[in-house]
Design an enzyme around this catalytic site. Structure first.
Site, PDB file in Angstrom:
ATOM      1  N   HIS A  25      23.301  28.100  28.243  1.00  0.00           N
ATOM      2  CA  HIS A  25      23.091  26.859  28.982  1.00  0.00           C
ATOM      3  C   HIS A  25      23.893  26.927  30.288  1.00  0.00           C
ATOM      4  O   HIS A  25      24.853  27.700  30.394  1.00  0.00           O
ATOM      5  CB  HIS A  25      23.541  25.652  28.155  1.00  0.00           C
ATOM      6  CG  HIS A  25      22.665  25.382  26.983  1.00  0.00           C
ATOM      7  ND1 HIS A  25      23.040  24.570  25.939  1.00  0.00           N
ATOM      8  CD2 HIS A  25      21.419  25.831  26.671  1.00  0.00           C
ATOM      9  CE1 HIS A  25      22.070  24.519  25.042  1.00  0.00           C
ATOM     10  NE2 HIS A  25      21.076  25.272  25.462  1.00  0.00           N
ATOM     11  N   HIS A  65      13.839  28.221  16.454  1.00  0.00           N
ATOM     12  CA  HIS A  65      14.721  27.668  17.479  1.00  0.00           C
ATOM     13  C   HIS A  65      15.887  26.913  16.851  1.00  0.00           C
ATOM     14  O   HIS A  65      16.931  26.692  17.479  1.00  0.00           O
ATOM     15  CB  HIS A  65      13.923  26.736  18.392  1.00  0.00           C
ATOM     16  CG  HIS A  65      14.491  26.614  19.770  1.00  0.00           C
ATOM     17  ND1 HIS A  65      15.564  25.815  20.063  1.00  0.00           N
ATOM     18  CD2 HIS A  65      14.140  27.194  20.933  1.00  0.00           C
ATOM     19  CE1 HIS A  65      15.839  25.901  21.358  1.00  0.00           C
ATOM     20  NE2 HIS A  65      14.999  26.732  21.905  1.00  0.00           N
ATOM     21  N   TYR A 115      29.762  29.404  35.891  1.00  0.00           N
ATOM     22  CA  TYR A 115      30.491  30.563  35.371  1.00  0.00           C
ATOM     23  C   TYR A 115      29.624  31.816  35.534  1.00  0.00           C
ATOM     24  O   TYR A 115      28.405  31.772  35.418  1.00  0.00           O
ATOM     25  CB  TYR A 115      30.785  30.382  33.873  1.00  0.00           C
ATOM     26  CG  TYR A 115      31.903  29.424  33.556  1.00  0.00           C
ATOM     27  CD1 TYR A 115      33.173  29.607  34.100  1.00  0.00           C
ATOM     28  CD2 TYR A 115      31.704  28.363  32.679  1.00  0.00           C
ATOM     29  CE1 TYR A 115      34.212  28.742  33.776  1.00  0.00           C
ATOM     30  CE2 TYR A 115      32.738  27.490  32.354  1.00  0.00           C
ATOM     31  CZ  TYR A 115      33.991  27.688  32.907  1.00  0.00           C
ATOM     32  OH  TYR A 115      35.004  26.842  32.591  1.00  0.00           O
ATOM     33  N   LYS A 129      15.654  32.212  30.476  1.00  0.00           N
ATOM     34  CA  LYS A 129      15.051  30.964  30.939  1.00  0.00           C
ATOM     35  C   LYS A 129      15.638  30.518  32.266  1.00  0.00           C
ATOM     36  O   LYS A 129      14.924  30.018  33.140  1.00  0.00           O
ATOM     37  CB  LYS A 129      15.263  29.875  29.877  1.00  0.00           C
ATOM     38  CG  LYS A 129      14.660  28.522  30.232  1.00  0.00           C
ATOM     39  CD  LYS A 129      14.874  27.527  29.110  1.00  0.00           C
ATOM     40  CE  LYS A 129      14.270  26.167  29.455  1.00  0.00           C
ATOM     41  NZ  LYS A 129      14.488  25.188  28.363  1.00  0.00           N
ATOM     42  N   ARG A 134      19.730  27.877  16.826  1.00  0.00           N
ATOM     43  CA  ARG A 134      20.607  27.521  17.948  1.00  0.00           C
ATOM     44  C   ARG A 134      21.318  26.196  17.681  1.00  0.00           C
ATOM     45  O   ARG A 134      22.527  26.065  17.884  1.00  0.00           O
ATOM     46  CB  ARG A 134      19.795  27.444  19.249  1.00  0.00           C
ATOM     47  CG  ARG A 134      19.303  28.814  19.695  1.00  0.00           C
ATOM     48  CD  ARG A 134      18.264  28.740  20.792  1.00  0.00           C
ATOM     49  NE  ARG A 134      18.731  28.117  22.029  1.00  0.00           N
ATOM     50  CZ  ARG A 134      19.506  28.703  22.935  1.00  0.00           C
ATOM     51  NH1 ARG A 134      19.944  29.942  22.723  1.00  0.00           N
ATOM     52  NH2 ARG A 134      19.838  28.072  24.051  1.00  0.00           N
ATOM     53  N   ARG A 140      17.668  32.375  22.142  1.00  0.00           N
ATOM     54  CA  ARG A 140      16.319  31.818  22.086  1.00  0.00           C
ATOM     55  C   ARG A 140      15.394  32.789  21.343  1.00  0.00           C
ATOM     56  O   ARG A 140      15.535  34.004  21.483  1.00  0.00           O
ATOM     57  CB  ARG A 140      15.789  31.538  23.488  1.00  0.00           C
ATOM     58  CG  ARG A 140      16.589  30.467  24.231  1.00  0.00           C
ATOM     59  CD  ARG A 140      15.999  30.171  25.601  1.00  0.00           C
ATOM     60  NE  ARG A 140      16.773  29.131  26.273  1.00  0.00           N
ATOM     61  CZ  ARG A 140      17.824  29.375  27.070  1.00  0.00           C
ATOM     62  NH1 ARG A 140      18.219  30.626  27.286  1.00  0.00           N
ATOM     63  NH2 ARG A 140      18.476  28.376  27.646  1.00  0.00           N
TER      64      ARG A 140
END
Length: 407
Positions: free
Chosen positions: A359, A332, A369, A269, A335, A242
């Site tokens: 994510h 952005h 994970y 985030k 990404r 990000r």
């Protein structure tokens, strides 16, 4: 004999304070300096008391008589006008202390310090520009859903649907804090689900065509700005994190021995730590930049001072300087560029890609994970991505971009 407006106006100071009586205990107190005070003398509970009714000329004779009559009416009901005045003042003070604005500022000071600077600024702006002017002085526990909706409608009226939704979310957080601290019984914003116009759909422009990516890499390679900004552009492409995470990268987060960028949870985030394997090209860029900025905290310090990192607009402006408008490529967008090509062109595992994008990814049992999951495979993927970008750049310089698609 009752006072007249002329007598009040012409009353002159004397060596000592004196009184001019009106009727039923109302009088004007004139002090030696010329100030004139309205007072009401009465008896309650067997004691003589005095109630202040204002200062002349701000309070006229007519106004003083109205206030006097109101105080006498309370006395006739068995109430002490002075005590009632104190109760009313206390009630106003308590209402001010529990106003939406005061509770929101208290919430902001307690909850926001660990949030990102951009999030704090955006939230504060919504409070001060959109919410405080409308409901700021209202007791937080007295605000009802229609009143909250009216405040949000004002935002919608200027076409700012996204901000209206953010304001609703922010107000909801304030109301829930008020409930938790005993200043409100419920969150009225919870009843507004579906009441606002849909958010404006916003997609971050990104380049996903390999040939166009090659041209972008050539443009970045030839960027004539400062080494700090150029490296920020290069690492944005190589690492595809990000923009806020890229610009706030710190040297202390670079694990040189294991070739990793280890981002602490407070910067993420999702508020979970994140590991970014560093490809050979990224390490070379960082080693070179370390000679320039390595003595400071930030990898990309601001030109205004090393105590802060470059601004959120730095990479965006650099892209504009290279000729990429906001409809073509954004900070952005790196990404989305990586996400698309890693999947559709290089055939990398989607869960590895999503994990590298930070994510939320879960295993077959629905468990998230940990940050080091598939780290070896992700490191290979990051190196493959960096080599592919180099290949696209070289082919563009040679005028021969080839699409390498997965089988």
């Amino acid at each position: 004999m009752p006072l007249t407006a002329t007598a009040v106006r012409q009353a002159l100071p004397k060596a000592k304070a004196y009184k001019l009586s009106d009727s039923h205990g109302l009088f004007l107190l004139v002090n030696p300096k010329g100030a004139k005070y309205w007072r009401y003398k009465y008896r309650y509970g067997g004691k003589e008391k005095t109630l202040a009714l204002g200062v002349f000329p701000e309070v006229s004779l007519k106004d003083a008589r109205v206030a006097h009559q109101e105080a006498r009416a309370k006395l006739d009901k068995g109430l002490d006008p002075g005590q009632e005045r104190r109760i009313e003042k206390l009630t106003r003070n308590l209402a001010a202390a529990d106003s939406f604005e005061s509770v929101a500022l208290e919430w902001f000071d307690k909850i926001m310090p660990d949030k990102s600077e951009s999030y704090r600024v955006r939230t504060r702006r919504i409070l001060e520009k959109d919410l405080f002017p409308v409901i700021g002085q209202r007791p937080v526990g007295a605000i009802k859903p229609p009143e909250m909706l009216a405040a949000l409608r004002r935002i919608e009226a200027r076409g700012a649907n996204d901000i209206a939704h953010r304001a609703k979310q922010t107000a909801g957080q304030v109301f829930r804090y008020a409930v938790a601290t005993g200043r409100a019984e419920r969150d009225p914003s919870a009843d507004l689900k579906g009441a606002l116009a849909p958010r404006n759909k916003k997609h971050h422009a990104a380049i996903t065509d390999p040939a166009a990516v090659g041209r972008l890499m050539v443009a970045i390679d030839g960027f004539a700005g400062t080494p700090i900004v150029k490296t920020a552009l290069q690492l944005s492409a190589l690492l595809f994190q990000r923009p806020g995470e890229i610009r706030a990268m710190e040297w202390a987060e670079i694990n040189w021995e294991q070739a990793r960028w280890e981002i602490p949870p407070e910067k993420m985030k999702m508020r979970t730590p994140h590991v970014v394997p560093l490809c050979r090209q990224a390490l070379e860029l960082l080693e070179e930049l370390h000679l320039l900025t390595g003595r400071g905290r930030y990898v990309f310090p601001s030109a205004r001072g090393a105590s802060r990192c470059i601004s959120e607009n730095t990479v965006r402006i650099a892209l504009r300087t290279m000729g990429y408008d906001k409809e073509t490529m954004t900070a952005h967008g790196f990404r989305a560029m990586a996400r698309t090509i890693l999947d559709e062109v290089l055939g990398c595992r989607v869960d590895w890609i999503e994990h590298q994008l930070a994510h939320a990814v879960k295993d077959a049992n629905g468990r998230a994970y940990n940050r080091t999951a598939h780290l070896e495979g992700r490191a290979q993927m990051m190196q493959q991505w960096a080599d592919y970008l180099d290949q696209l750049r070289v082919q563009e310089e040679a005028g021969n971009v080839v699409n390498i698609r997965k089988a």
